[in-house]
Enzyme design. Sequence first.
Site, PDB file in Angstrom:
ATOM      1  N   GLY A   1       0.801  -1.219   0.000  1.00 33.38           N
ATOM      2  CA  GLY A   1       0.000   0.000   0.000  1.00 33.38           C
ATOM      3  C   GLY A   1       0.840   1.278   0.000  1.00 33.38           C
ATOM      4  CB  ILE A   2       0.140   4.583   1.568  1.00 32.49           C
ATOM      5  CG1 ILE A   2      -1.209   4.772   0.856  1.00 32.49           C
ATOM      6  CG2 ILE A   2       0.865   5.921   1.727  1.00 32.49           C
ATOM      7  CD1 ILE A   2      -2.232   5.564   1.671  1.00 32.49           C
TER       8      ILE A   2
ATOM      9  CG  ASP B   1       2.093  -5.893  15.908  1.00 37.24           C
ATOM     10  OD1 ASP B   1       1.560  -4.786  16.109  1.00 37.24           O
ATOM     11  OD2 ASP B   1       1.459  -6.956  15.909  1.00 37.24           O
ATOM     12  CB  VAL B   2       2.807   0.018  15.481  1.00 39.71           C
ATOM     13  CG1 VAL B   2       3.697   0.284  14.289  1.00 39.71           C
ATOM     14  CG2 VAL B   2       1.348  -0.159  15.067  1.00 39.71           C
TER      15      VAL B   2
ATOM     16  CE  LYS C   1      -5.506   6.463   9.984  1.00 38.91           C
ATOM     17  NZ  LYS C   1      -4.056   6.483   9.795  1.00 38.91           N
TER      18      LYS C   1
ATOM     19  CB  THR D   1      -4.125   0.584  -0.531  1.00 39.33           C
ATOM     20  OG1 THR D   1      -5.114   0.985   0.424  1.00 39.33           O
ATOM     21  CG2 THR D   1      -3.247   1.770  -0.894  1.00 39.33           C
TER      22      THR D   1
ATOM     23  CE1 TYR E   1      -8.290   4.082   8.981  1.00 42.09           C
ATOM     24  CE2 TYR E   1      -9.735   5.708   7.950  1.00 42.09           C
ATOM     25  CZ  TYR E   1      -8.489   5.107   8.069  1.00 42.09           C
ATOM     26  OH  TYR E   1      -7.452   5.542   7.280  1.00 42.09           O
TER      27      TYR E   1
HETATM   28  N1  LIG Z   1      -6.072   3.720   1.437  1.00 40.85           N
HETATM   29  C1  LIG Z   1      -6.683   4.839   1.759  1.00 40.85           C
HETATM   30  O1  LIG Z   1      -7.657   5.249   1.106  1.00 40.85           O
HETATM   31  C2  LIG Z   1      -6.204   5.674   2.924  1.00 40.85           C
HETATM   32  C3  LIG Z   1      -6.782   6.942   3.079  1.00 40.85           C
HETATM   33  C4  LIG Z   1      -6.369   7.730   4.147  1.00 40.85           C
HETATM   34  C5  LIG Z   1      -5.400   7.274   5.003  1.00 40.85           C
HETATM   35  N2  LIG Z   1      -4.863   6.025   4.833  1.00 40.85           N
HETATM   36  C6  LIG Z   1      -3.851   5.598   5.795  1.00 40.85           C
HETATM   37  O2  LIG Z   1      -2.658   5.281   5.102  1.00 40.85           O
HETATM   38  C7  LIG Z   1      -1.931   4.305   5.827  1.00 40.85           C
HETATM   39  C8  LIG Z   1      -1.602   3.142   4.910  1.00 40.85           C
HETATM   40  O3  LIG Z   1      -2.834   2.581   4.465  1.00 40.85           O
HETATM   41  P1  LIG Z   1      -2.958   1.669   3.156  1.00 40.85           P
HETATM   42  O4  LIG Z   1      -4.082   2.201   2.366  1.00 40.85           O
HETATM   43  O5  LIG Z   1      -1.635   1.481   2.542  1.00 40.85           O
HETATM   44  O6  LIG Z   1      -3.482   0.325   3.859  1.00 40.85           O
HETATM   45  P2  LIG Z   1      -3.157  -1.205   3.603  1.00 40.85           P
HETATM   46  O7  LIG Z   1      -2.846  -1.461   2.180  1.00 40.85           O
HETATM   47  O8  LIG Z   1      -4.281  -1.932   4.265  1.00 40.85           O
HETATM   48  O9  LIG Z   1      -1.799  -1.403   4.443  1.00 40.85           O
HETATM   49  C9  LIG Z   1      -1.814  -1.270   5.839  1.00 40.85           C
HETATM   50  C10 LIG Z   1      -0.392  -1.410   6.321  1.00 40.85           C
HETATM   51  O10 LIG Z   1      -0.381  -1.244   7.735  1.00 40.85           O
HETATM   52  C11 LIG Z   1       0.232  -2.396   8.297  1.00 40.85           C
HETATM   53  N3  LIG Z   1      -0.253  -2.689   9.630  1.00 40.85           N
HETATM   54  C12 LIG Z   1      -1.519  -2.930  10.052  1.00 40.85           C
HETATM   55  N4  LIG Z   1      -1.532  -3.195  11.382  1.00 40.85           N
HETATM   56  C13 LIG Z   1      -0.240  -3.112  11.794  1.00 40.85           C
HETATM   57  C14 LIG Z   1       0.406  -3.287  13.042  1.00 40.85           C
HETATM   58  N5  LIG Z   1      -0.270  -3.614  14.156  1.00 40.85           N
HETATM   59  N6  LIG Z   1       1.753  -3.106  13.107  1.00 40.85           N
HETATM   60  C15 LIG Z   1       2.461  -2.797  12.004  1.00 40.85           C
HETATM   61  N7  LIG Z   1       1.912  -2.654  10.783  1.00 40.85           N
HETATM   62  C16 LIG Z   1       0.575  -2.813  10.695  1.00 40.85           C
HETATM   63  C17 LIG Z   1      -0.089  -3.528   7.331  1.00 40.85           C
HETATM   64  O11 LIG Z   1       0.766  -4.626   7.575  1.00 40.85           O
HETATM   65  P3  LIG Z   1       0.332  -6.167   7.273  1.00 40.85           P
HETATM   66  O12 LIG Z   1       0.656  -6.421   5.819  1.00 40.85           O
HETATM   67  O13 LIG Z   1       1.142  -6.974   8.224  1.00 40.85           O
HETATM   68  O14 LIG Z   1      -1.140  -6.271   7.535  1.00 40.85           O
HETATM   69  C18 LIG Z   1       0.168  -2.811   6.024  1.00 40.85           C
HETATM   70  O15 LIG Z   1       1.545  -2.704   5.771  1.00 40.85           O
HETATM   71  C19 LIG Z   1      -2.825   3.908   7.019  1.00 40.85           C
HETATM   72  O16 LIG Z   1      -2.428   4.643   8.167  1.00 40.85           O
HETATM   73  C20 LIG Z   1      -4.198   4.344   6.569  1.00 40.85           C
HETATM   74  O17 LIG Z   1      -5.054   4.574   7.649  1.00 40.85           O
HETATM   75  C21 LIG Z   1      -5.247   5.221   3.804  1.00 40.85           C
END
Ligand SMILES: NC(=O)c1ccc[n+]([C@@H]2O[C@H](COP(=O)([O-])OP(=O)(O)OC[C@H]3O[C@@H](n4cnc5c(N)ncnc54)[C@H](OP(=O)(O)O)[C@@H]3O)[C@@H](O)[C@H]2O)c1
Length: 252
Positions: free
Chosen positions: A20-21, A64-65, A156, A187, A152
């Site tokens: 993802g991001i 793991d955070v 945030k 993502t 969620y």
């Molecule tokens: N996608 C969107 O539309 C969006 C919009 C606004 C903000 N965000 C924010 O952007 C950030 C990245 O999101 P994303 O869209 O890339 O999501 P994603 O594809 O679901 O990836 C989430 C990431 O967080 C990791 N993670 C989850 N729980 C964790 C833990 N306890 N310890 C360490 N790592 C952990 C996951 O690891 P695993 O592979 O081990 O699960 C994965 O690497 C997040 O903070 C999300 O809230 C996303």
Amino acid sequence: MQGSTRINGSVALVTGANRGIGLAITRAVLERGATKVYATARDPKTLEALREHYGARLVALRMDVTDAEQVAEAARQATEVDLLVNNAGAFEPTELTDDAIVDVARREMEVNYFGVLRVLRSFADTLARRGGVIVNIGSAAGLTNVPLQPTYSASKAAQHSLTQAARALLAGRGISVHGVYPGPVDTDMTKDLPPQFEKTAPDAVAKAILDGVEAGEDDIFPDPFAVALGKQFHASPKTVERQMAALVAVPA
Ligand SMILES: NC(=O)c1ccc[n+]([C@@H]2O[C@H](COP(=O)([O-])OP(=O)(O)OC[C@H]3O[C@@H](n4cnc5c(N)ncnc54)[C@H](OP(=O)(O)O)[C@@H]3O)[C@@H](O)[C@H]2O)c1
């Protein structure tokens, strides 16, 4: 606005760097000339392709955070970090009629708020020694609740408040703190989002985030949805709240 930052020559640590991001940011930081990136993930095996591609500039660490000992161990190993990207995040669909909603809310809070707080605390001394930078990946849903994602959004919002506190409290130690407020990004997290939400590609979002950090922006809106929401939010928070409520309104 804060002082400008050069990614070139920095040593970064990214949480949730395996997909993802976080993956897009990890690649973008290295492409901009970071000396080294500590890419962290719950399962370091998921970082192997990155390690093969970037060689010694990419150090894979388990983190793991929600695990205090793993975060402390990462801080003991990554002692030269000057750019910390708190990206790891959790989202679970739920609604107010869901019996499990309190457990869902706790799990999201544990990652999105307590996780960020734990990592930030553990790396504050390292960052202070190096005049470092913290980038917290929040969400537009942290500025105004998106009732499609009620718990969620609340987690945030807590993270957004922490970002403001950290900016004020760490400025005296030479640390700058940036909050990032993305809209929908393409993502795994958004795979079930209704089609009216246009998603931006993670690589474009990563580029906009690093541009914002290099320009010293406090609040970074890294995609078209976020830019529009950010402007409306600053003009009228109540209007944005009503727009988000309209997305879940039941027709009379
Ligand atoms: N996608 C969107 O539309 C969006 C919009 C606004 C903000 N965000 C924010 O952007 C950030 C990245 O999101 P994303 O869209 O890339 O999501 P994603 O594809 O679901 O990836 C989430 C990431 O967080 C990791 N993670 C989850 N729980 C964790 C833990 N306890 N310890 C360490 N790592 C952990 C996951 O690891 P695993 O592979 O081990 O699960 C994965 O690497 C997040 O903070 C999300 O809230 C996303």
